[in-house]
Scaffold this active site. Structure first.
Site, PDB file in Angstrom:
ATOM      1  N   ASP A   1      -0.333  -0.861  -4.716  1.00  0.00           N
ATOM      2  CA  ASP A   1      -1.637  -0.420  -5.229  1.00  0.00           C
ATOM      3  C   ASP A   1      -1.594   0.931  -5.920  1.00  0.00           C
ATOM      4  O   ASP A   1      -2.533   1.311  -6.615  1.00  0.00           O
ATOM      5  CB  ASP A   1      -2.686  -0.412  -4.099  1.00  0.00           C
ATOM      6  N   ASN A   2      -0.506   1.651  -5.702  1.00  0.00           N
ATOM      7  CA  ASN A   2      -0.314   2.944  -6.380  1.00  0.00           C
ATOM      8  C   ASN A   2       1.109   3.402  -6.078  1.00  0.00           C
ATOM      9  O   ASN A   2       1.822   2.774  -5.295  1.00  0.00           O
ATOM     10  CB  ASN A   2      -1.342   4.003  -5.917  1.00  0.00           C
TER      11      ASN A   2
ATOM     12  N   HIS B   1     -11.039  -2.088   2.131  1.00  0.00           N
ATOM     13  CA  HIS B   1     -11.224  -0.761   1.524  1.00  0.00           C
ATOM     14  C   HIS B   1     -12.103  -0.793   0.274  1.00  0.00           C
ATOM     15  O   HIS B   1     -11.895  -0.029  -0.669  1.00  0.00           O
ATOM     16  CB  HIS B   1      -9.856  -0.134   1.183  1.00  0.00           C
TER      17      HIS B   1
ATOM     18  N   ASP C   1       0.837  -1.202   0.000  1.00  0.00           N
ATOM     19  CA  ASP C   1       0.000   0.000   0.000  1.00  0.00           C
ATOM     20  C   ASP C   1       0.873   1.253   0.000  1.00  0.00           C
ATOM     21  O   ASP C   1       1.582   1.519   0.970  1.00  0.00           O
ATOM     22  CB  ASP C   1      -0.886  -0.032   1.261  1.00  0.00           C
ATOM     23  N   ASP C   2       0.844   1.971  -1.096  1.00  0.00           N
ATOM     24  CA  ASP C   2       1.618   3.214  -1.208  1.00  0.00           C
ATOM     25  C   ASP C   2       3.131   2.978  -1.224  1.00  0.00           C
ATOM     26  O   ASP C   2       3.902   3.827  -0.770  1.00  0.00           O
ATOM     27  CB  ASP C   2       1.283   4.193  -0.061  1.00  0.00           C
TER      28      ASP C   2
ATOM     29  N   CYS D   1      -5.852   4.168  -3.644  1.00  0.00           N
ATOM     30  CA  CYS D   1      -6.138   2.868  -3.027  1.00  0.00           C
ATOM     31  C   CYS D   1      -7.346   2.095  -3.544  1.00  0.00           C
ATOM     32  O   CYS D   1      -7.224   1.036  -4.155  1.00  0.00           O
ATOM     33  CB  CYS D   1      -6.314   3.065  -1.525  1.00  0.00           C
TER      34      CYS D   1
HETATM   35 CA    CA Z   1      -2.630   2.998  -1.555  1.00  0.00          CA
END
Ligand code: CA
Length: 486
Positions: free
Chosen positions: A305-306, A150, A52-53, A92
């Site tokens: 995810d990004n 999420h 995540d990130d 996200c």
């Molecule tokens: Ca993210």
């Protein structure tokens, strides 16, 4: 040679031949394809590990030098590093919606982050959409999700109701790494710099029952993932391991902080220590597969995810321009690895563009199944491409859209056209300008029009966002004390 031969058969048997027949809700025992090749060696287990990130340049296999990630580097060395690996959104929840459905999430209005609200029946992955977990469960897989969901907090959006037979994790978009609050306590985090409520610090859930945890959250999720693999080692399984690390809040253990003591910037140091915990977890998963003799029968996908939110976590997307939220490469091109030990050539790269939508499509194909709404999905089975059986590009064109069309991008071959808000369109050639530093719109107006037409054609099939992301707080909430470092 034996391994290579066996691997080829794994992917060839049934892929593309059983497609739509399978999903018609048949029990696994009646599955027509299972009858042809019903062997644990034919259909692999699958694990999707989502960070995540995580910044593009913040793991060793991407060239990072200050954050030690030996386990992720080993995973990449055992498999294929996809150098043009994209996600379908620069933040996200929409990326996760695409990752579950194999469809561009703008097609069904999932273009923003849902606020955590169990009474909100709109903000979540629309129940009209089929998930990869549903597809694999119908194909006889044991399906489990661990970590960040999420994709909506109302009951109908719960992972247990979207194809995952087992779930443990956080339903919302973020969580304190050291503690969960008692039920009823509702303090919110704020995203640094933007003052947007990140998430209520809800208790975690085991299936649909709240459950607190002890220890450090990343370690807890890793332990749950290992447990899932051990419990289902004799079955065919699909595990979606969605870490919330290294997303804010920036919290790490002293032991991990000591590993990155050479990093002077305290923000990046904490972010780096969180990646160390993520790396430890990936190592435990891989070690478990090896110890149980499952490594050669399990496909592992790893991606973020990004892109990294560089201002917030001091992450790095170098040499890419932009960050999380942006349609520049830094928002959408991510660390992306596919490992299938003994089948995919180890230590190699795949350089043609692929996208996160391909993960569920590939998973369905490897399970000799298909999404029931094919050919309406956008992802493709990339395994023949990674194996070298198909040298054609998996995609003719890739698309991105945020804010209902406020910003967008389109890539075809090495050409990329993007538009950010009301700014003029920008055109880049990524093979000679990966940093998107010199717009070529004036020199190649014909290319601008070609790509714009492709985007507009694609966009005609999209709908407006069904819900909005949480907005910045109007008044400054009272700060909550940071959890003590452990
Ligand atoms: Ca993210």
């Amino acid at each position: 040679m034996m391994q290579e031969s066996r691997g080829m058969s794994r992917t060839r048997v049934g892929v593309g031949t059983c497609l739509a027949v399978i999903f018609a809700a048949l029990p696994a025992s009646l599955d027509p394809c299972l009858g042809l090749a019903d062997s644990p060696q034919v259909k692999p287990n699958m694990i999707v590990i989502l960070a995540d990130d995580l910044g593009y340049a913040d793991v060793g296999f991407q060239g990072c030098r200050d954050i030690p990630t030996p386990n992720l580097d080993r995973l990449a060395a055992e498999g294929v590093r996809c150098t043009n690996g994209y996600v379908s959104h620069p933040f996200c929840s929409p990326t996760r919606a695409g990752l579950m459905t194999a469809r561009y999430q703008q097609r069904f209005g999932h273009e923003n982050n849902p606020r955590y609200d169990p009474k909100d029946n709109v903000a979540g992955l629309p129940t009209s959409q089929h998930t990869v977990a549903e597809v694999l469960a119908a194909a006889g897989y044991v399906t489990g999700a661990v970590g960040k969901w999420h994709l909506g907090a109302a009951p109908q959006f719960h992972p247990n109701r979207r194809g995952f037979q087992e779930y443990f994790g956080l339903i919302g978009g973020g969580h304190d790494y050291f503690r969960c609050n008692p039920p009823g306590e509702t303090n919110e985090y704020l995203i640094p710099l933007r003052r947007i409520p990140l998430q209520r610090n809800e208790p975690l859930q085991r299936n649909e029952v709240e459950e607190c945890f002890e220890g450090y959250l990343t370690d807890v999720l890793s332990k749950e993932a290992v447990s899932f693999i051990e419990r289902h080692q004799k079955e065919r399984f699909f595990l979606y391991l969605a870490y919330n690390a290294p997303h804010t809040p920036l919290q790490a253990t002293d032991e991990r902080l000591s590993r990155v003591a050479h990093i002077e910037d305290p923000v990046r140091k904490t972010y780096a220590a969180m990646i160390c915990a993520l790396d430890d977890g990936v190592g435990k998963v891989w070690e478990t597969l090896q110890n149980l003799g499952l490594a050669e029968n399990t496909v592992v996908f790893f991606l973020s995810d990004n892109g990294g939110p560089t201002e917030v976590t001091h992450s790095s997307n170098s040499p890419l321009r932009g960050a999380k939220g942006s349609v520049y490469e830094g928002g959408i091109r991510v660390p992306f690895v596919v490992t299938w030990k003994g089948v995919l050539a180890s230590g190699t790269t795949y350089d043609l563009p692929i996208i996160s939508l391909d993960v569920p499509a590939t998973a369905a194909a490897l399970a000799e199944s298909a999404f029931p709404d094919e050919p309406g999905i956008d992802g493709v089975n990339i395994m023949p491409h990674l194996l070298g059986e198909d040298s054609a590009p998996p995609h003719d064109t890739l698309f991105w859209r945020t804010g209902g069309g406020a910003s967008w991008a389109v890539r075809r071959g090495e050409w990329k056209l993007l538009r950010r808000g009301q700014s003029p369109a920008e055109l880049y050639r990524l093979d000679t300008d990966i940093g998107e530093s010199r717009s070529l719109t004036a020199a190649h107006p014909e290319k601008v029009e070609e790509l714009r037409a492709l985007y507009e054609s694609w966009n005609r099939d999209n709908i407006a966002p069904l819900f909005e992301s949480p907005r910045p707080a109007k008044k400054k909430p009272s700060p909550r004390p940071a959890a003590p470092a452990k």
